[in-house]
Design an enzyme around this catalytic site. Structure first.
Site, short mmCIF file in Angstrom:
data_model
loop_
_atom_site.label_atom_id
_atom_site.label_comp_id
_atom_site.label_asym_id
_atom_site.label_seq_id
_atom_site.Cartn_x
_atom_site.Cartn_y
_atom_site.Cartn_z
N HIS A 8 -2.21 -3.18 4.64
CA HIS A 8 -1.42 -2.29 5.50
C HIS A 8 -2.00 -2.26 6.92
CE1 HIS A 8 -4.53 0.17 3.64
NE2 HIS A 8 -4.25 1.23 4.36
N ASP B 283 2.40 1.91 3.81
CA ASP B 283 1.45 3.03 3.90
C ASP B 283 2.14 4.37 3.66
OD1 ASP B 283 -1.09 4.05 4.06
OD2 ASP B 283 -1.39 3.63 6.19
N HIS C 185 -12.90 1.91 3.89
CA HIS C 185 -11.88 2.79 4.47
C HIS C 185 -12.40 3.09 5.87
CE1 HIS C 185 -9.28 6.41 5.04
NE2 HIS C 185 -8.43 5.50 4.63
N HIS D 16 0.82 -1.22 0.00
CA HIS D 16 0.00 0.00 0.00
C HIS D 16 0.84 1.26 0.00
CE1 HIS D 16 -4.04 1.75 0.63
NE2 HIS D 16 -3.38 2.73 1.21
N ASP E 164 0.32 5.56 -1.03
CA ASP E 164 -0.66 6.60 -1.38
C ASP E 164 -0.09 7.72 -2.24
OD1 ASP E 164 -3.42 6.22 -0.42
OD2 ASP E 164 -2.47 5.90 1.52
N HIS F 105 -8.50 -1.87 7.55
CA HIS F 105 -9.58 -0.89 7.76
C HIS F 105 -10.95 -1.48 8.08
CE1 HIS F 105 -7.73 3.05 6.79
NE2 HIS F 105 -7.01 2.41 5.90
N GLU G 116 -9.13 1.57 -2.33
CA GLU G 116 -9.16 1.56 -0.86
C GLU G 116 -10.51 2.01 -0.32
OE1 GLU G 116 -6.34 4.08 1.15
OE2 GLU G 116 -6.35 2.80 2.93
ZN LIG Z 1 -5.35 3.07 4.63
#
Ligand SMILES: [Zn+2]
Ligand SMILES: *[C@@H]1O[C@H](CO)[C@@H](O)[C@H](O)[C@H]1NC(C)=O
Ligand SMILES: *[C@@H]1O[C@H](CO)[C@@H](O)[C@H](O)[C@H]1NC(C)=O
Length: 418
Positions: A241, A310, A174, A44, A46, A220, A147
């Site tokens: 993650h 992450d 999420h 993961h 971002d 999550h 996500e």
């Molecule tokens: Zn996340």
């Protein structure tokens, strides 16, 4: 005499220090040797969200070689021996019921464009074979993870379209409930439970993901959702993650008994580096992260642990793991702690490849099944930002569009009085 003693002591200290440096150094050299053969596939990252936030996705204005206020750029990826990355097509929960689908498509597009703009560095792929090929080509195998189930707006047609666009995992939630599945905030008490894990429709989403060949990601989600999904899914699942609850009792992390189910189902927990999930405080270091690797290995086995940094999705990362160039330092620390090459290669890449392959094979097995086409109940998605096309056929006049209702009344009038 005294000077002589001091000198001797100093000499000894220097020797010890040198010894220590050599050990540290040799672990790092060994880590680099292992990672040159088996670069890390991380669960993961971002960066796509950073591209939206900083450039409104105008990639022409972004230079991924010199970008220096993110955890991720191309030189750092090379230094960190990153061979594969699931890039998150993340859009926040406040898009739910609004423009979530469009926003998600926009993030999928920016990932595709990143691969097009830097063809020497990224190769967008959607299969285990593709990952192997990209790594052979010395490029970052670039995969897409959506996500949060809010991104598909409770619609299986959207889910299938995501698959066609190359999405290979979906995190079920999420940090918000979705009409068919509960998120982790249910376990902290800040969100009320809604589906108590997965609803009946939610279970169908899992089976459709299995049929398509999309990995089910449980980062999550609520604990009940984890248990439901682990039971329902026909293929192994991942936590892209998340870290160990035993070491930091945050609901984003995975409890020991769930880790045991993950082990039994041959799934994978990819350790999150976010300070607050590592130590439950604002500060953390590389050694604290290594503790999570040790713990998950102890409970679930080395075949169920991986890396899910992450990066660029969190405001604080541990000392020693400041950006994506630092993975080899973590591998060196695990070597120091006695991890074998086989165990490290599993955590770096082969565990993820095994799970993904299993997901592909499950999809092949389920190929003869029809796509799930039963829609979610209209009541679950009713709202100002959606039309109700299609539903009038199945749920009767109560949900006919406004014009339809008017027309019906006119027809009724004519039928009765003319
Ligand atoms: Zn996340
Ligand atoms: C970071 O990049 C910006 C824009 O290219 C540049 O102006 C700045 O000097 C760089 N900062 C550092 C510390 O390299
Ligand atoms: C890392 O932090 C822990 C406390 O969380 C501390 O005990 C340890 O000494 C630190 N290690 C290093 C190498 O800084």
């Amino acid at each position: 005499m005294q000077t002589k003693n001091t000198m001797a002591l100093l000499g000894l200290l220097t020797l010890l220090l040198c010894e220590l440096m050599t050990v540290v150094n040799s672990n790092r050299i060994e880590a680099l040797r292992i990672m040159d053969g088996t670069p890390v596939i991380d669960g993961h990252n971002d960066l796509p969200w950073q591209l939206l936030s900083k450039f409104n996705n105008q990639l022409n204005k972004a230079d991924l070689f010199t970008l220096n206020d993110t955890h991720t750029n191309i030189p750092k990826l090379i230094e960190g021996r990153v061979g594969g990355q699931f890039w998150a097509a993340y859009v926040p929960c406040d898009t739910q019921g609004k423009d979530a689908v469009k926003r998600t498509l926009e993030q999928i597009d920016v990932i595709h464009r990143m691969c097009e703009k830097y063809p020497a560095n990224f190769q967008c792929v959607d299969s285990t074979a593709g990952i192997a090929e990209a790594i052979r080509n010395k490029k970052v195998a670039s995969l897409i993870g959506v996500e949060g189930g809010h991104s598909m707006d409770s619609n299986l047609g959207v889910l299938r379209t995501f698959y066609h666009l190359g999405v290979r995992y979906m995190t079920l939630t999420h940090s918000c409930n979705v009409p068919w599945v509960d998120n982790w905030l249910v376990d902290t008490g800040s969100d009320p439970p809604k589906s108590n894990g997965l609803s009946e429709f939610g279970k169908k989403v899992i089976l459709e993901m299995n049929r398509l060949g999309m990995i089910v990601d449980l980062a999550h989600v609520s604990e009940k959702t984890m248990r439901d999904a682990l039971e329902v899914s026909q293929a192994p699942v991942i936590f892209s993650h998340s870290s160990a609850f035993k070491l930091c009792n945050n609901a984003r992390n995975v409890k020991d008994d769930v880790l045991q189910i993950v082990k039994a189902k041959k799934g994978l927990v990819m350790v999150n580096f976010y300070n607050n999930y590592v130590t439950c405080g604002n500060s953390a270091n590389l050694s604290d992260v290594a503790d999570h690797f040790d713990h998950i290995k102890r409970i679930a086995g080395y075949e169920s642990v991986g890396f899910g940094g992450d990066y660029d999705g969190v405001p604080r990362v541990p000392k020693g793991l400041e950006d994506v160039s630092k993975y080899p330092d973590l591998v060196a620390e695990l070597l120091r702690r006695g991890w074998t090459q086989t165990e490290l290669e599993a955590a770096l890449a082969s565990n993820l490849l095994r799970v993904f392959k299993e997901v592909e094979e499950t999809s092949n097995r389920m190929h003869s099944l029809q796509p799930v086409d039963e829609p979610i109940h209209y009541e679950e998605i009713k709202g100002d930002c959606r039309t109700s096309y299609g539903y009038n056929i199945e749920t009767g006049s109560a949900v006919l569009p406004h014009v339809g209702k008017g027309l019906l009344l006119v027809c009724l009038f004519y039928a009765l009085f003319l």
